[in-house]
Design a protein around this motif. Structure first.
Motif, PDB file in Angstrom:
ATOM      1  N   LEU A 194      -7.123  -2.724 -19.648  1.00  0.00           N
ATOM      2  CA  LEU A 194      -6.607  -3.178 -20.962  1.00  0.00           C
ATOM      3  C   LEU A 194      -7.110  -2.520 -22.074  1.00  0.00           C
ATOM      4  CD1 LEU A 194      -7.551  -7.071 -20.139  1.00  0.00           C
ATOM      5  CD2 LEU A 194      -5.373  -6.046 -20.108  1.00  0.00           C
ATOM      6  N   SER A 195      -8.074  -1.858 -21.886  1.00  0.00           N
ATOM      7  CA  SER A 195      -8.356  -0.789 -23.040  1.00  0.00           C
ATOM      8  C   SER A 195      -7.324   0.256 -23.320  1.00  0.00           C
ATOM      9  CB  SER A 195      -9.765  -0.352 -22.772  1.00  0.00           C
ATOM     10  OG  SER A 195     -10.044   0.789 -23.872  1.00  0.00           O
ATOM     11  N   ILE A 196      -6.709   0.905 -22.017  1.00  0.00           N
ATOM     12  CA  ILE A 196      -5.828   1.837 -22.182  1.00  0.00           C
ATOM     13  C   ILE A 196      -4.494   1.427 -22.810  1.00  0.00           C
ATOM     14  CG2 ILE A 196      -4.404   3.477 -20.759  1.00  0.00           C
ATOM     15  CD1 ILE A 196      -7.085   3.706 -18.956  1.00  0.00           C
ATOM     16  N   ALA A 197      -4.237   0.014 -22.173  1.00  0.00           N
ATOM     17  CA  ALA A 197      -2.827  -0.546 -22.435  1.00  0.00           C
ATOM     18  C   ALA A 197      -2.964  -0.621 -23.943  1.00  0.00           C
ATOM     19  CB  ALA A 197      -2.880  -2.058 -21.822  1.00  0.00           C
ATOM     20  N   ARG A 198      -4.193  -1.123 -24.635  1.00  0.00           N
ATOM     21  CA  ARG A 198      -4.081  -1.406 -26.141  1.00  0.00           C
ATOM     22  C   ARG A 198      -3.902  -0.042 -26.683  1.00  0.00           C
ATOM     23  NH1 ARG A 198      -9.356  -3.614 -29.244  1.00  0.00           N
ATOM     24  NH2 ARG A 198     -10.148  -1.758 -28.415  1.00  0.00           N
ATOM     25  N   SER A 199      -4.665   0.743 -26.322  1.00  0.00           N
ATOM     26  CA  SER A 199      -4.321   2.230 -27.071  1.00  0.00           C
ATOM     27  C   SER A 199      -2.732   2.688 -26.808  1.00  0.00           C
ATOM     28  CB  SER A 199      -5.162   3.046 -26.522  1.00  0.00           C
ATOM     29  OG  SER A 199      -6.542   2.730 -26.538  1.00  0.00           O
ATOM     30  N   LEU A 200      -2.095   2.527 -25.753  1.00  0.00           N
ATOM     31  CA  LEU A 200      -0.864   3.105 -25.683  1.00  0.00           C
ATOM     32  C   LEU A 200       0.179   2.200 -26.485  1.00  0.00           C
ATOM     33  CD1 LEU A 200      -0.691   3.518 -21.663  1.00  0.00           C
ATOM     34  CD2 LEU A 200      -0.812   5.416 -23.715  1.00  0.00           C
ATOM     35  N   VAL A 201      -0.175   0.842 -26.660  1.00  0.00           N
ATOM     36  CA  VAL A 201       0.759   0.017 -27.308  1.00  0.00           C
ATOM     37  C   VAL A 201       0.859   0.311 -28.671  1.00  0.00           C
ATOM     38  CG1 VAL A 201       1.175  -2.275 -28.184  1.00  0.00           C
ATOM     39  CG2 VAL A 201       0.584  -2.038 -25.806  1.00  0.00           C
ATOM     40  N   GLU A 202      -0.487   0.760 -29.373  1.00  0.00           N
ATOM     41  CA  GLU A 202      -0.891   0.917 -30.807  1.00  0.00           C
ATOM     42  C   GLU A 202      -0.227   2.008 -30.972  1.00  0.00           C
ATOM     43  OE1 GLU A 202      -5.076   0.601 -31.220  1.00  0.00           O
ATOM     44  OE2 GLU A 202      -4.897  -1.619 -31.465  1.00  0.00           O
ATOM     45  N   GLU A 203      -0.257   3.143 -30.096  1.00  0.00           N
ATOM     46  CA  GLU A 203       0.411   4.565 -30.367  1.00  0.00           C
ATOM     47  C   GLU A 203       2.046   4.336 -30.370  1.00  0.00           C
ATOM     48  OE1 GLU A 203      -0.526   7.620 -30.688  1.00  0.00           O
ATOM     49  OE2 GLU A 203      -2.803   7.314 -30.396  1.00  0.00           O
TER      50      GLU A 203
END
Length: 775
Positions: free
Chosen positions: A740-749
């Protein structure tokens, strides 16, 4: 004013006579004491009663929940114990070394003896052929006997592998005598087959029912200090399989049994056939794993008067405490009433003396409470007002100049104190190691210390009066900075105030560098202004970058050998080395799964470090979102199928043409993480839905599951690294806690946002909002 005493007529009572006839002090004190006592008594009894009812209800509910938990523990132990026996007998039926021709009778019997000795509650284990004759059995019991008409034999051939509690008269005669009650057994039986899958007979085991008695004792024994607590195991037909001597073997029809059929577990108060009211905790067996369960219901009962004894004791203590408090408050009220009225009585007596003509000052109010002091002072002021008025008028002109001069000196001292305070504050700000910038509500610089000069390269005289965002904020961030200033100017508050934040700033020479900033709103002589402290964190960022590079290097070096190990294990698992023995195949499967998990962990760490380092490449271009959703859903079908979870795509007609500027592979990675979590935490037979729709001028992708929801205590940490709701070493759900941490970073990118909504027992939905691609 005529202050001479007036003669008393015969019809008018004198002051002393009036006072003695109408004892105002005593009357007021009596009424106050009575009011205090009644009010204290009423409030104390009311509060004690309310607290008593709430506490008693809570204690009774806690006691009932305790019995419910005992029933749940007993049910769980029974199901898990039966599951272990079910699995063991099933595995025994699959063993080739027990089949005829693989070993002699003695070897097969020795193998069964060893199994029987490994678990003391196996009273009999044997293998019968299709004709029903026992071929071999542990300790040789019943060998040669015809068991073809026994229910366990017939049911095993029909696919029914577990039989309910029963007595076995023939076997009981061959076993040592058991004290207290006749021997009873639970049957577990499976067909055994040859290498071609042909059924050759049935392997059966009689599990001693004393095993259930041991489970019951392990749960109830710790409650010996709470009085008589009984545990009963009731069959699906209502017969008591295990319980007190007077009830065992009888049939019950109780509300608790009917409630267990509806809601699995709970507690209630009910009257039993012996006429006693019991508090009963109940739980219904539902099986465990592939063991289907026998529909047993566990009842844990305790006599109502004994179970609720702590609540009744609490009620009695609360009642006596309330009575004691009421008496104490009443006594305090009487004392307080007398204390209140005593100065008033003395003041009335002195006032009567003044009325009689005596020239004196009222002194009874001195040292008393403020109302009496005020009343006494007011009366004295009225008496002395005329006497002092003339002297005050004469001295006013003489003292006016001195008073003006004194006030002037006071203002000068106050002004000097303010100036000294400003100088101290300026010296502190100037000596501070962090840069300090003062900004007014228009965004203009009002203060700039030496540390700010060194940090940004601008001299104080050059920046005063200039817009702060135009000096030190990079151009791409200036609109949001002005927006934050406007928000504070219009509302008086903003999320950036009183918080430590990291931002990028720019020096005089156009060099961007990171800082840590704290901004506060200060009220000054000219109105409000921002006090901003800035600390250069460039060195700290370099250290963090070195750490990230180190972790990424180590993870990369780990991935190379792990890939080789994983590939080798995959080929072994796929049979490249031929068919492996079952035990070796099991070890290879465990190693393969562990290696696969380690590869995922290393990949997640690498992705996270790439995101932090800003080195992750993104190939973003406008494209439809529906094919991305279909790709992610198709890739998770193989993962969802073994777990019994159905995947569904929900896309409205109006959303099929939605497009966004995205990196196809990275967005698939986000959706795969969300779908994987949803599948993992969904029960068998549930549905996980991936939906695409338009929302708030953008596109929304949502993943909804039917799991148990996210615990409230964990919701604030959902997107943190390595955060997991079940963080124990024995957790049932795997994972690294990075998805989920990676998913949030990818979405914000991608310029989007990720959020979630959850309700206990009603599932969770994660939402990904993306801006639409420009047309």
């Amino acid at each position: 004013m005529d202050r001479s005493p007036k003669p008393l007529s015969a019809a008018q009572p004198g002051p002393l006579e009036h006072t003695s006839r109408r004892p105002a002090r005593r009357g007021l004190g009596t009424w106050l004491a009575l009011a205090f006592s009644l009010l204290s008594l009423f409030l104390t009894v009311l509060l004690v009663e309310v607290a008593d009812v709430a506490a008693t209800r809570q204690v009774k509910e806690s006691i009932g929940q305790g019995l419910r938990e005992l029933a749940l523990q007993t049910t769980d132990k029974l199901d898990r114990g039966m599951y272990e026996r079910y699995r063991e007998v099933k595995l025994l039926a699959q063993r080739r070394d027990l089949a005829p021709g693989r070993g002699g009778m003695e070897e097969r019997r020795a193998a069964l003896d060893s199994i029987q000795q490994s678990y003391g509650y196996y009273d009999w284990i044997g293998m019968a052929g299709l004709d029903g004759r026992v071929q071999v059995a542990g300790r040789g019991l019943l060998e040669g006997a015809d068991v073809s008409q026994r229910p366990w034999f017939r049911n095993a051939l029909k696919g029914i592998n577990v039989g309910d509690v029963h007595e076995a008269v023939l076997l009981a005669k061959l076993l040592p005598q058991q004290e207290g009650e006749p021997r009873r057994f639970v049957d577990v039986a499976f067909p055994w087959k040859d290498a071609d899958g042909k059924t050759l007979g049935v392997l059966g085991a009689h599990l001693s029912w004393q095993w259930a008695r041991a489970v019951e004792r392990s749960v109830i024994a710790p409650l010996a200090t709470r009085g008589q607590v009984d545990a009963l195991i009731v069959g699906e037909d209502g017969n008591v399989l295990l319980g007190p001597a007077g009830l065992q073997g009888t049939k019950l029809d109780l509300p608790s049994l009917r409630a267990a059929q509806r809601q699995d577990a709970g507690h209630l108060v009910e009257r039993w056939p012996d006429g006693t009211a019991y508090l009963v905790g109940f739980s219904r067996s539902r099986g465990f794993g592939d063991y289907p369960g026998l529909g047993w219901t566990v009842l844990v009962r305790q006599a109502e008067h004994e179970a609720f004894a702590p609540a009744e004791a609490l009620r009695r203590r609360a009642l006596w405490s309330g009575i004691g408090l009421a008496l104490v408050f009443s006594l305090v009220g009487v004392i307080l009433a007398r204390y209140i009225t005593r100065p008033l009585g003395r003041l009335v007596q002195e006032a009567e003396r003044i009325r009689g003509g005596e020239n004196l000052q009222l002194a009874s109010g001195a040292g008393s409470y403020v109302e009496v002091e005020t009343l006494s002072a007011t009366l004295n002021a009225l008496i002395t007002d005329l006497r002092h008025r003339r002297h005050e008028l004469k001295g006013a002109n003489a003292t006016l100049e001195a008073r003006v001069e004194a006030r002037t000196h006071e203002l000068e001292r106050a002004l000097a104190a303010v100036q000294a305070s400003e100088q101290r504050i300026g010296a502190i700000v100037e000596a501070a190691q962090d840069a300090f910038v003062g900004v007014d509500m228009r965004g203009l610089v009002t203060d700039w210390n030496s540390a700010a000069e060194r940090m940004f390269g601008w001299k104080r005289a050059e920046v005063l009066g200039w817009p702060m965002p135009e000096l030190i904020v990079p151009e791409r961030f200036r609109p949001s900075t002005w927006k934050a200033i406007d928000l504070v100017r219009s509302t008086g508050h903003s999320p950036i105030l009183e918080r430590r934040m990291e931002r990028l700033v720019i020096s005089r020479h156009g060099v961007e560098f990171p800082i840590e900033m704290t901004a506060g709103l200060v009220t000054g002589a000219d109105g409000n202004f921002f006090a901003v402290f800035l600390h250069d964190i460039s060195e700290r960022r370099k250290v963090d970058q070195l750490k990230s590079e180190f972790v990424a290097t180590v993870s990369h070096e780990l991935r190379t050998p792990l890939t080789a190990i994983y590939a080798s294990l995959s080929m072994l698992a796929d049979g490249i080395a031929g068919e492996l023995p079952p035990d070796v195949a099991g070890l290879v499967e465990i190693a393969h799964a562990s290696c696969e998990r380690l590869v995922r962990l290393v990949n997640d760490v690498l992705d996270l470090q790439k995101i932090e380092a800003g080195s992750m490449a993104f190939a973003r271009h406008p494209q439809p979102l529906l094919p991305v959703a279909e790709h992610a859903l198709a890739g998770m079908q193989a993962y969802a199928a073994p777990m019994g979870v159905r995947l569904l795509l929900d896309c409205a007609e109006g959303a099929r043409g939605l497009s966004a500027a995205i990196d196809h592979d990275r967005l698939v990675q986000v959706l795969t993480n969300l779908l994987s979590n949803a599948i993992k935490f969904s029960p068998r037979g549930a549905t996980v839905t991936l939906a695409l729709c338009a929302h708030a001028g953008g596109a929304r992708l949502s993943v909804r599951d039917q799991g148990s929801g996210i615990p409230e205590a964990f919701q604030a940490r959902v997107f943190q690294r390595f955060a997991q709701a079940d963080g124990a070493d024995t957790r049932q759900k795997g994972g690294t806690g990075l998805g989920l941490s990676i998913a949030r970073s990818l979405v914000e990118e991608h310029g989007g946002q990720i959020s979630f909504e959850t309700r206990p027992g009603a599932g969770t939905v994660f939402r990904v909002d993306l801006p639409l691609a420009p047309t």
